[in-house]
Scaffold this motif. Structure first.
Motif, PDB file in Angstrom:
ATOM      1  N   ALA A   1     -25.265  10.206 -48.003  1.00 25.36           N
ATOM      2  CA  ALA A   1     -24.810   8.961 -48.987  1.00 25.36           C
ATOM      3  C   ALA A   1     -24.616   7.522 -48.208  1.00 25.36           C
ATOM      4  N   VAL A   2     -23.819   7.559 -47.427  1.00 23.56           N
ATOM      5  CA  VAL A   2     -23.197   6.553 -46.660  1.00 23.56           C
ATOM      6  C   VAL A   2     -24.210   5.724 -45.971  1.00 23.56           C
ATOM      7  N   THR A   3     -25.061   6.396 -45.433  1.00 20.87           N
ATOM      8  CA  THR A   3     -26.130   5.813 -44.655  1.00 20.87           C
ATOM      9  C   THR A   3     -27.193   4.959 -45.556  1.00 20.87           C
TER      10      THR A   3
ATOM     11  N   PRO B   1     -18.960  13.098 -48.734  1.00 23.07           N
ATOM     12  CA  PRO B   1     -18.280  11.878 -48.936  1.00 23.07           C
ATOM     13  C   PRO B   1     -18.859  10.956 -50.065  1.00 23.07           C
ATOM     14  N   ALA B   2     -18.233  10.599 -50.932  1.00 21.31           N
ATOM     15  CA  ALA B   2     -18.586  10.026 -52.360  1.00 21.31           C
ATOM     16  C   ALA B   2     -18.498   8.292 -52.160  1.00 21.31           C
ATOM     17  N   LEU B   3     -19.368   7.650 -52.162  1.00 21.54           N
ATOM     18  CA  LEU B   3     -19.180   6.187 -52.036  1.00 21.54           C
ATOM     19  C   LEU B   3     -18.307   5.757 -53.286  1.00 21.54           C
ATOM     20  N   PRO B   4     -18.265   6.045 -54.608  1.00 26.65           N
ATOM     21  CA  PRO B   4     -17.393   5.426 -55.330  1.00 26.65           C
ATOM     22  C   PRO B   4     -15.858   5.398 -54.893  1.00 26.65           C
ATOM     23  N   GLY B   5     -15.461   6.745 -54.322  1.00 23.60           N
ATOM     24  CA  GLY B   5     -14.147   7.061 -53.839  1.00 23.60           C
ATOM     25  C   GLY B   5     -13.982   6.076 -52.645  1.00 23.60           C
TER      26      GLY B   5
END
Lengths: 423, 535
Positions: free
Chosen positions: A190-192, A254-258
């Protein structure tokens, strides 16, 4: 050994620690915030959960989390909210002001809970959400378009579709469609992917694949990958290209909003003069002769050893996952000061993983008084100038109660405030 | 109702049953295996994974020790990618009886096992986790073996020779006329499909269920069901199998398997052959004994605990002349013993000697059929080695580490999985990072004619069996399997089942790192997804 003097030292880079540091700094104190690494926010959905379900009817989402919390506090004096809910409104207002100034506004849904979809197609009751997750009332939509990416293995629109339809929250005749976007075909996390979508050209390619599925009045749901640092531009560009907003759905960490929330709070802290030492672990602590107060905390970090001397300390080191607590067979310890932990010697976990009562180990933690000072079994204060906040507090079963962020926010805010007032 | 006819029916899909099936098929005898669950769901996948040198039995049972070393050498030769040639150690501590070491050493030599005394200091240099209190150490030819892989390789080989296997098929009745076996009735437990299978010989290789099978023929076979609990560490604690040099007891063997180590085991009689629930007390007992050999044992991460049920043969009092082959396993010719022709039971024994047990059972069955072709299982490899070209191609799609792990796991099937990922590049993605399981491998398992349940997929691929015990891959696998309604018609049920299976093994070891993992798992599936309230 190098040493550093400060008014307040906060241990822990999660929500509780950062809010405590922000509040103490706002009250004009010098603050040092230390932590091992990325705090628990990286695992968070991005919303701020206060309380999920009705105490009277546990099947029903809480219409008013504030009302439920006030009922809870009357009933259960051991719950962390019983010690910190007095600052609930102040801490929420403070949090929203901080986030707004950091360019990540959090929205409330009147006085109630939002019900926002997750990647599993369940609905989460949560009190505050970032704009990107503020999904309008699903009862009013005629058509939903679920967007997935072939490169992203942590989000499956088909799963979302099946379970959204099942949960009975959609009006009859509401249509669900799926748009599978394909970029390079190469797997991305998700981060990439969020980083790639910050490039306008990439976003345009994605939109070209979504647009054929779009009709006026469609609600668009996407995985939580709409940018990291430039999340605002990504959302605005996407809305302009699509002609309607798209909303993010919480998924696996790993969650982008967090991550964005963590970034925003850190930016705010640095702007307000807080010294942040990440990558530091507490090596040892120094107490006075009567063992009543903490004099200093020694850190081991990238720059070697450092001793921090503070007038007051806020311990927000988390539960087991964060490393604030450590367990062996039949034994639980607090890892930094060796404070007494409240836990059951047996029956740590239910037989069923999904037992609605929740597992006992999640409610293990420190017992505190009204001032958030950790106390022993007899209620005696352990260390006068050490306050505790966040997931290290015992007495709440946050995974089933949906109150982890609320407890972190209220106790963090209160601990920062009390520490600044002198303890 | 399906009607089938074969010469021999084998009951039980563990190492012995599939070994018998392969042996019969290689002799040209038509054979069919029925198994109530998935292959290797019982004792053959729930043990140490130790390929015995025989040293452990040398003092008490020299015949068994000799069988072990012979079979150990055979299995290394015929199944190199099921066996990790680790070598083993027997170590003595000051509190162990020094006289036993002398007796043990000479017994090992008597049994034809090569043992060599080694310097404890050198042993500790190679295995720094071992106790400095070790007084004597001996090197022995123990190995680590993957039971699951052996069982499946047996089946694949047997199938190449024309044998058949019906999994999830339970024996319902044994038919006899004039004191002769004539056939069996069986039922598929998933579909309800009924089978009537004619046969001349029936071989009972049901392990802990052998008594239940014999009862269908109205006979009694004495099986003591003995539960053994084991724990898996997320570290390679030792480079060799480590045994305690004293009379065999609980919790005194460590077996390294690739990146993990298994410690066991306990010994507890149970009533029900399906009772494989480990208890926390057993885990604590194991750790207490294990600490004597590895003092810092508590510093290492436990992944999970599991238990298997050993079938120990006990001669039924007042029974006829059961032909006891050795104290460890018994081959029962029920024609001699009970006057029922065509029924054979093979009971007890150890994984290490499965091939020999299969040979003896197949010899007896062949004799009854008047067939004199010899056994060939000791010479012919279980499978053809993987051509290096496929490994190269696998590395290109999965990366080096994942390709090697998959090649080890899949054996013969690796090429098909690589081809699948080459044709559909997005299937090259890794769904389970702990065990490096790709989507292609999961899809391949789903397509296999022996896959009926999610458990079958998990056992074939090891999806969710690694360090995180399914925290991430359970949701991802739902994303893939939800396209296959027969596996994931009900998403909540699917996930709950996946997570619960892992939970069963984690719950007795909830401390240290694994408690952190459990907290993460509840944070995701409960706090984030709200699954406990999901419809």
């Amino acid at each position: 050994m190098n040493s550093k003097k400060t008014d307040i030292m906060v241990i822990g880079l999660g929500l509780a620690g950062m809010v405590a540091a922000a509040r103490a700094a706002e009250l004009g104190k010098k603050v040092v915030l230390v932590g091992k690494g990325a705090g628990s926010l990286t695992l968070s959905s991005g919303g701020i959960d206060l309380w999920g379900y009705s105490l009277e009817q546990p099947e029903k989402p809480a219409l008013s989390p504030r009302h439920e919390i006030s009922r809870l506090v009357e009933r259960n004096k051991d719950h962390p909210y019983a010690k910190a809910a007095d600052v609930l409104e102040d801490s929420l207002a403070f949090f929203q002001a901080v986030c707004r100034s950091a360019g990540l506004p959090y929205l409330s849904n009147g006085l109630g809970n939002w019900l926002v979809p997750t990647a599993l197609g369940t609905l989460r009751p949560t009190c505050l959400v970032p704009e990107s997750m503020a999904v309008p009332d699903l009862q009013q939509v005629a058509r939903i378009l679920l967007v997935g990416f072939a490169e992203l293995k942590d989000f499956y629109p088909a799963v979302l579709a099946v379970n959204l339809q099942k949960c009975g929250c959609l009006p009859s005749g509401c249509r669900l469609d799926i748009a599978d976007v394909r970029m390079s075909g190469r797997e991305m996390n998700a981060v990439t992917l969020a980083g790639r979508l910050e490039q306008l050209g990439v976003l345009e390619e994605v939109v070209a694949q979504i647009r054929p599925h779009l009709t006026p009045g469609t609600l668009v749901l996407v995985p939580p990958v709409l940018g990291r640092a430039r999340h605002r531009q990504v959302r605005e560009n996407l809305a302009a290209l699509l002609g309607c907003p798209a909303y993010e759905v919480a998924g696996l960490p790993p969650a982008l909003p967090g991550l964005r929330l963590s970034d925003a709070l850190l930016t705010h802290l640095k702007r307000n003069g807080v010294t942040v030492l990440s990558g530091s672990t507490v090596h040892s602590v120094r107490l006075d002769e009567q063992r009543r107060r903490c004099l200093a905390v020694q850190l081991a970090g990238p720059g070697g050893r450092l001793e921090v001397q503070a007038a007051a300390y806020v311990l927000a080191s988390g539960s087991f996952l964060g490393g604030g607590l450590k367990a062996g067979p039949g034994l639980v310890q607090e890892t930094i000061f060796g404070l007494p932990v409240q836990f059951d010697p047996d029956g740590w976990a239910c037989e069923e993983f999904l037992d609605r009562r929740g597992h006992a180990f999640n409610s293990f933690g420190l017992r505190v008084n009204e001032n958030l000072q950790p106390v022993d079994g007899e209620g005696r204060v352990c260390l006068e100038n050490v306050l505790a906040a966040g997931a290290i507090l015992g007495g709440s079963n946050w995974p089933v109660e949906k109150c982890g962020n609320g407890v972190a926010l209220t106790s963090g805010y209160k601990a920062g405030q009390l520490a600044a007032g002198g303890v | 109702m399906q009607k089938l006819s074969v010469q021999v029916v084998v009951v039980g899909g563990g190492a012995t049953g599939t070994g018998i099936l392969r042996d019969l098929a290689m002799r040209g005898i038509s054979a069919l295996l029925v198994e109530q669950g998935d292959l290797a769901h019982g004792t053959s996948s729930r043990f140490h994974g130790l390929l015995h040198s025989g040293c452990r039995y040398a003092v008490k049972d020299p015949a068994a020790a000799r069988e072990c070393i012979e079979e150990n050498m055979i299995l290394r030769r015929i199944a190199p990618n099921c066996v990790e040639i680790t070598g083993g150690l027997f170590v003595q501590l000051p509190e162990d009886d020094p006289a036993y070491a002398e007796e043990w050493e000479s017994a090992c030599r008597q049994a034809g096992i090569e043992v060599e005394e080694v310097d404890p200091a050198a042993v500790r240099r190679q295995n720094p986790a071992l106790s400095p209190r070790i007084t004597r150490a001996f090197a022995v030819p123990d190995c680590a073996v993957d039971g699951f892989r052996v069982v499946w390789s047996n089946l694949h080989s047997a199938r190449r020779y024309g044998a058949r296997a019906l999994t999830y098929t339970r024996l319902k009745a044994i038919e006899q006329q004039n004191s002769c076996i004539t056939g069996v009735r069986a039922e598929n437990v998933l579909t309800g499909e009924q089978y009537h299978i004619e046969c001349q010989v029936l071989i009972n290789a049901a392990g802990p269920w052998a008594g239940e099978v014999a009862a269908l023929a109205g006979l009694e076979v004495g099986v003591i069901k003995d539960k053994g609990t084991l724990i898996a560490f997320n570290h390679r604690l030792v480079q060799q199998v480590v045994n305690r040099l004293r009379p065999p007891g609980d919790g005194d063997i460590f077996v390294p398997h690739g990146p993990i180590t298994i410690l066991g085991t306990t010994s507890l009689p149970v009533e029900n052959p399906a009772d494989n629930r480990p208890q926390q007390k057993e885990v604590l007992d194991l750790l207490a004994i294990g600490r004597e050999i590895i003092p810092d044992l508590d510093e290492y991460r436990l992944i999970r605990t599991f238990a298997g049920v050993r079938p120990l043969y006990q001669e039924v009092p007042l029974a006829g002349s059961g032909r006891s082959v050795s104290r460890n396993y018994a081959l029962l010719d029920h024609q001699q013993r009970d006057g029922l022709a065509g029924l054979i039971s093979i009971v007890g024994g150890k994984f290490t000697t499965f091939r020999l047990m299969a040979e003896k059972a197949a010899d007896l069955a062949a004799g009854k059929l008047g067939i004199s072709r010899p056994c060939r299982t000791a010479g012919e490899p279980l499978f053809d080695p993987l051509p290096p070209e496929w490994l190269e191609r696998g590395r290109k799609v999965f990366g080096v580490a994942a390709a090697h792990k998959a090649a080890e796991r899949l054996g013969d099937d690796f090429a098909a999985v690589v081809a699948r990922a080459e044709q559909n590049p997005e299937q090259a993605r890794i769904l389970c990072e702990c065990e490096l399981v790709s989507q292609a491998e999961v899809e391949q398992a789903l397509a296999a004619d022996t896959t009926f349940t999610l458990g079958d997929v998990r056992r074939k691929t090891r999806l969710g069996m690694g360090t995180c015990q399914g925290t991430f891959c359970s949701y991802r696998s739902l994303g893939i399997l939800s396209r296959y309604p027969r596996f994931a018609a009900d998403h909540r049920q699917y996930l709950a089942d996946f997570l619960q299976k892992r939970w069963k093994g984690m719950r007795p070891v909830l401390w240290g790192q694994q408690l952190r993992e459990a907290q993460l798992s509840t944070a995701i599936y409960s706090a984030l997804f709200g699954m406990e309230r999901m419809l």
